[in-house]
Design an enzyme around this catalytic site. Sequence first.
Site, PDB file in Angstrom:
ATOM      1  N   ALA A 136      -3.207   8.640  -1.765  1.00  0.00           N
ATOM      2  CA  ALA A 136      -3.520   7.599  -0.783  1.00  0.00           C
ATOM      3  C   ALA A 136      -3.882   6.315  -1.508  1.00  0.00           C
ATOM      4  O   ALA A 136      -4.298   6.326  -2.671  1.00  0.00           O
ATOM      5  CB  ALA A 136      -4.671   8.039   0.116  1.00  0.00           C
ATOM      6  N   ASP A 137      -3.707   5.216  -0.807  1.00  0.00           N
ATOM      7  CA  ASP A 137      -4.133   3.916  -1.313  1.00  0.00           C
ATOM      8  C   ASP A 137      -4.611   3.085  -0.136  1.00  0.00           C
ATOM      9  O   ASP A 137      -3.998   3.113   0.943  1.00  0.00           O
ATOM     10  CB  ASP A 137      -2.999   3.190  -2.033  1.00  0.00           C
ATOM     11  CG  ASP A 137      -3.504   1.958  -2.782  1.00  0.00           C
ATOM     12  OD1 ASP A 137      -4.301   2.137  -3.726  1.00  0.00           O
ATOM     13  OD2 ASP A 137      -3.121   0.832  -2.412  1.00  0.00           O
ATOM     14  N   THR A 138      -5.709   2.363  -0.336  1.00  0.00           N
ATOM     15  CA  THR A 138      -6.308   1.557   0.718  1.00  0.00           C
ATOM     16  C   THR A 138      -6.450   0.116   0.249  1.00  0.00           C
ATOM     17  O   THR A 138      -6.877  -0.122  -0.879  1.00  0.00           O
ATOM     18  CB  THR A 138      -7.692   2.107   1.110  1.00  0.00           C
ATOM     19  OG1 THR A 138      -7.570   3.464   1.545  1.00  0.00           O
ATOM     20  CG2 THR A 138      -8.330   1.283   2.224  1.00  0.00           C
ATOM     21  N   VAL A 169       0.825  -1.202   0.000  1.00  0.00           N
ATOM     22  CA  VAL A 169       0.000   0.000   0.000  1.00  0.00           C
ATOM     23  C   VAL A 169       0.864   1.258   0.000  1.00  0.00           C
ATOM     24  O   VAL A 169       0.537   2.260  -0.643  1.00  0.00           O
ATOM     25  CB  VAL A 169      -0.984  -0.042   1.197  1.00  0.00           C
ATOM     26  CG1 VAL A 169      -0.301   0.255   2.508  1.00  0.00           C
ATOM     27  CG2 VAL A 169      -2.155   0.875   0.983  1.00  0.00           C
ATOM     28  N   ALA A 176      -2.314   3.920   3.106  1.00  0.00           N
ATOM     29  CA  ALA A 176      -1.076   4.699   3.057  1.00  0.00           C
ATOM     30  C   ALA A 176      -1.412   6.084   2.528  1.00  0.00           C
ATOM     31  O   ALA A 176      -2.186   6.226   1.576  1.00  0.00           O
ATOM     32  CB  ALA A 176      -0.055   4.031   2.144  1.00  0.00           C
TER      33      ALA A 176
END
Length: 269
Positions: free
Chosen positions: A124-126, A95, A163
């Site tokens: 962002a990354d989930t 992430v 992240a």
Amino acid sequence: MSGQKYMPAPTEPPPGYETTRTLPSRQAPAKPPLRMPLPLDLPVLSSIRDRRIILASASPRRRQLLAQISLSNLSVIPSTVPEAFAKTLSPFEYVLQTATQKAMTVYSGQINSPDGEPALVIAADTVVVSQGGQILEKPRSETDHISMLKGLRDSVSHKVYTAVVVMAPLASARDPGYALESTVEETTVKFGKDISDEMILAYVRTREGADKAGGYGIQGIGAILVDKIDGSYDNVVGLPLRPTLALIDKVLRNEEELVDEFAEVEEGE
């Protein structure tokens, strides 16, 4: 009874409890309009409110969350680079690398933009990770969606990692020319054990979770699946606000400190 006809359902909303106690001859007083809260008055937000801020994500949920901390005037420019990191990476590494790639790609494409360089780039990354450590993608079909949610229900719990990466250009010529800060937040989610197969099927057919990793949205109808969480709620939605605000403050302070340091070096030459 077979020949009895049902009356059509009324189209007007049902009466409220207050309405039923009001005499028909008296008109209820008009309710005052709801007042929106004033903007969050923090120095770090005030310093960038009129500057160009890029959200490197097409997620409307992340945009709504940033609006809650008074960052609503955003340029939405999602990264177009495929997310091709190996699923053999740990969820934390996966992430973080994905969010960093998004931020770097958008930053490098916009730093010389005719719209002006950005004051900030936020990416962002989930990901949702099963109890067995599998990184769950968006469901590929209705069958896959049902299977995914049943697996999350039948396990003890699962993890959600987000992240966040924040970048800002440096006024000085110091390499690499930008400040970058990142964080990864973790939340444990537990589905209700009493969630029936019928409820899962009904939820899947709303299509709310069809475009979401893990197959559900806690901020919507998907809340009916969740028994409890341990950690940040907005992290599960897709952007942990308090850590994001801390990153913004840190990256801007780093920028100021490096500019001051560069100025001191020049004065000493």
